[in-house]
Design a protein around this motif. Structure first.
Motif, PDB file in Angstrom:
ATOM      1  N   ARG A  54       0.856  -1.180   0.000  1.00  0.00           N
ATOM      2  CA  ARG A  54       0.000   0.000   0.000  1.00  0.00           C
ATOM      3  C   ARG A  54       0.893   1.232   0.000  1.00  0.00           C
ATOM      4  O   ARG A  54       1.757   1.375   0.858  1.00  0.00           O
ATOM      5  CB  ARG A  54      -0.853  -0.044   1.270  1.00  0.00           C
ATOM      6  CG  ARG A  54      -1.970   0.906   1.349  1.00  0.00           C
ATOM      7  CD  ARG A  54      -2.911   0.583   2.512  1.00  0.00           C
ATOM      8  NE  ARG A  54      -2.281   0.117   3.717  1.00  0.00           N
ATOM      9  CZ  ARG A  54      -2.178   0.841   4.840  1.00  0.00           C
ATOM     10  NH1 ARG A  54      -2.643   2.065   4.883  1.00  0.00           N
ATOM     11  NH2 ARG A  54      -1.615   0.338   5.913  1.00  0.00           N
ATOM     12  N   PRO A  55       0.718   2.133  -0.951  1.00  0.00           N
ATOM     13  CA  PRO A  55       1.555   3.338  -0.986  1.00  0.00           C
ATOM     14  C   PRO A  55       1.359   4.194   0.267  1.00  0.00           C
ATOM     15  O   PRO A  55       0.278   4.220   0.844  1.00  0.00           O
ATOM     16  CB  PRO A  55       1.070   4.100  -2.216  1.00  0.00           C
ATOM     17  CG  PRO A  55       0.182   3.191  -2.956  1.00  0.00           C
ATOM     18  CD  PRO A  55      -0.257   2.107  -2.024  1.00  0.00           C
ATOM     19  N   TRP A  56       2.413   4.893   0.646  1.00  0.00           N
ATOM     20  CA  TRP A  56       2.356   5.792   1.793  1.00  0.00           C
ATOM     21  C   TRP A  56       1.734   7.118   1.372  1.00  0.00           C
ATOM     22  O   TRP A  56       2.090   7.674   0.348  1.00  0.00           O
ATOM     23  CB  TRP A  56       3.757   6.042   2.335  1.00  0.00           C
ATOM     24  CG  TRP A  56       4.281   4.905   3.150  1.00  0.00           C
ATOM     25  CD1 TRP A  56       4.760   3.731   2.685  1.00  0.00           C
ATOM     26  CD2 TRP A  56       4.359   4.846   4.568  1.00  0.00           C
ATOM     27  NE1 TRP A  56       5.145   2.932   3.728  1.00  0.00           N
ATOM     28  CE2 TRP A  56       4.910   3.593   4.900  1.00  0.00           C
ATOM     29  CE3 TRP A  56       4.038   5.716   5.589  1.00  0.00           C
ATOM     30  CZ2 TRP A  56       5.135   3.203   6.209  1.00  0.00           C
ATOM     31  CZ3 TRP A  56       4.266   5.316   6.902  1.00  0.00           C
ATOM     32  CH2 TRP A  56       4.799   4.077   7.196  1.00  0.00           C
ATOM     33  N   THR A  57       0.831   7.620   2.186  1.00  0.00           N
ATOM     34  CA  THR A  57       0.230   8.928   1.928  1.00  0.00           C
ATOM     35  C   THR A  57       1.044  10.004   2.649  1.00  0.00           C
ATOM     36  O   THR A  57       1.829   9.701   3.562  1.00  0.00           O
ATOM     37  CB  THR A  57      -1.221   8.989   2.430  1.00  0.00           C
ATOM     38  OG1 THR A  57      -1.218   8.848   3.858  1.00  0.00           O
ATOM     39  CG2 THR A  57      -2.080   7.898   1.809  1.00  0.00           C
ATOM     40  N   ALA A  58       0.843  11.241   2.265  1.00  0.00           N
ATOM     41  CA  ALA A  58       1.530  12.361   2.928  1.00  0.00           C
ATOM     42  C   ALA A  58       1.128  12.422   4.398  1.00  0.00           C
ATOM     43  O   ALA A  58       1.962  12.703   5.272  1.00  0.00           O
ATOM     44  CB  ALA A  58       1.205  13.669   2.227  1.00  0.00           C
ATOM     45  N   ASP A  59      -0.136  12.134   4.690  1.00  0.00           N
ATOM     46  CA  ASP A  59      -0.624  12.153   6.067  1.00  0.00           C
ATOM     47  C   ASP A  59       0.071  11.071   6.904  1.00  0.00           C
ATOM     48  O   ASP A  59       0.456  11.317   8.053  1.00  0.00           O
ATOM     49  CB  ASP A  59      -2.141  11.941   6.091  1.00  0.00           C
ATOM     50  CG  ASP A  59      -2.730  12.097   7.482  1.00  0.00           C
ATOM     51  OD1 ASP A  59      -2.393  13.089   8.156  1.00  0.00           O
ATOM     52  OD2 ASP A  59      -3.529  11.219   7.888  1.00  0.00           O
ATOM     53  N   GLU A  60       0.261   9.897   6.325  1.00  0.00           N
ATOM     54  CA  GLU A  60       0.945   8.816   7.046  1.00  0.00           C
ATOM     55  C   GLU A  60       2.406   9.175   7.302  1.00  0.00           C
ATOM     56  O   GLU A  60       2.933   8.891   8.377  1.00  0.00           O
ATOM     57  CB  GLU A  60       0.874   7.509   6.258  1.00  0.00           C
ATOM     58  CG  GLU A  60      -0.485   6.848   6.291  1.00  0.00           C
ATOM     59  CD  GLU A  60      -0.536   5.603   5.439  1.00  0.00           C
ATOM     60  OE1 GLU A  60      -1.121   4.603   5.916  1.00  0.00           O
ATOM     61  OE2 GLU A  60       0.002   5.614   4.311  1.00  0.00           O
ATOM     62  N   ARG A  61       3.054   9.812   6.324  1.00  0.00           N
ATOM     63  CA  ARG A  61       4.448  10.225   6.513  1.00  0.00           C
ATOM     64  C   ARG A  61       4.554  11.254   7.628  1.00  0.00           C
ATOM     65  O   ARG A  61       5.483  11.233   8.418  1.00  0.00           O
ATOM     66  CB  ARG A  61       5.021  10.783   5.211  1.00  0.00           C
ATOM     67  CG  ARG A  61       5.363   9.714   4.231  1.00  0.00           C
ATOM     68  CD  ARG A  61       6.170  10.283   3.065  1.00  0.00           C
ATOM     69  NE  ARG A  61       5.952   9.450   1.901  1.00  0.00           N
ATOM     70  CZ  ARG A  61       5.127   9.736   0.911  1.00  0.00           C
ATOM     71  NH1 ARG A  61       4.475  10.866   0.891  1.00  0.00           N
ATOM     72  NH2 ARG A  61       4.975   8.901  -0.082  1.00  0.00           N
ATOM     73  N   LYS A  62       3.588  12.170   7.701  1.00  0.00           N
ATOM     74  CA  LYS A  62       3.558  13.191   8.755  1.00  0.00           C
ATOM     75  C   LYS A  62       3.382  12.527  10.118  1.00  0.00           C
ATOM     76  O   LYS A  62       4.087  12.847  11.076  1.00  0.00           O
ATOM     77  CB  LYS A  62       2.419  14.171   8.489  1.00  0.00           C
ATOM     78  CG  LYS A  62       2.135  15.145   9.604  1.00  0.00           C
ATOM     79  CD  LYS A  62       3.030  16.361   9.539  1.00  0.00           C
ATOM     80  CE  LYS A  62       2.614  17.433  10.513  1.00  0.00           C
ATOM     81  NZ  LYS A  62       3.219  17.326  11.812  1.00  0.00           N
TER      82      LYS A  62
ATOM     83  N   ARG B 188       0.448  -0.705   9.857  1.00  0.00           N
ATOM     84  CA  ARG B 188       1.517  -1.151   8.964  1.00  0.00           C
ATOM     85  C   ARG B 188       2.354  -2.179   9.711  1.00  0.00           C
ATOM     86  O   ARG B 188       2.215  -2.339  10.916  1.00  0.00           O
ATOM     87  CB  ARG B 188       2.427   0.025   8.588  1.00  0.00           C
ATOM     88  CG  ARG B 188       1.737   1.141   7.836  1.00  0.00           C
ATOM     89  CD  ARG B 188       1.931   0.947   6.395  1.00  0.00           C
ATOM     90  NE  ARG B 188       1.369   2.034   5.591  1.00  0.00           N
ATOM     91  CZ  ARG B 188       1.441   2.039   4.292  1.00  0.00           C
ATOM     92  NH1 ARG B 188       2.058   1.084   3.653  1.00  0.00           N
ATOM     93  NH2 ARG B 188       0.897   3.012   3.602  1.00  0.00           N
TER      94      ARG B 188
ATOM     95  N   GLN C 208      10.361   2.753   5.418  1.00  0.00           N
ATOM     96  CA  GLN C 208       9.964   4.129   5.138  1.00  0.00           C
ATOM     97  C   GLN C 208      10.895   5.112   5.843  1.00  0.00           C
ATOM     98  O   GLN C 208      11.270   6.133   5.264  1.00  0.00           O
ATOM     99  CB  GLN C 208       8.513   4.372   5.561  1.00  0.00           C
ATOM    100  CG  GLN C 208       7.969   5.702   5.135  1.00  0.00           C
ATOM    101  CD  GLN C 208       7.901   5.873   3.628  1.00  0.00           C
ATOM    102  OE1 GLN C 208       7.873   4.930   2.862  1.00  0.00           O
ATOM    103  NE2 GLN C 208       7.870   7.103   3.178  1.00  0.00           N
TER     104      GLN C 208
END
Length: 71
Positions: free
Chosen positions: A9-17, A38, A46
């Motif tokens: 599943r690709p990482w979203t900007a919100d998940e990276r934050k 995850r 990541q």
């Protein structure tokens, strides 16, 4: 992908934050993995990717004679 390989599943900007916030808060990979739904391996991967991107950006700024934010 084989049937034994889980779907990625690709990482979203919100998940990276959230990853960045939880890391700064001192959470361990297992806690972050639970919070973001995850695997711990995904968290480690990541973090490694983000660190590589940050290092490259810092190098580019250094070549321009600038300093990275917060340093």
């Amino acid at each position: 992908m084989s049937p034994l390989t889980p779907a990625r599943r690709p990482w979203t900007a919100d998940e990276r934050k959230k990853l960045d916030d939880l890391t700064k808060a001192g959470k361990i990979a297992a806690e972050i993995a639970t919070a973001l739904q995850r695997t711990p391996t995904s968290i480690y991967s990541q973090l490694q990717r983000l660190d590589i991107k940050r290092r490259k950006a810092a190098r580019r700024l250094g070549k321009l004679g600038l300093k990275a934010k917060g340093k």
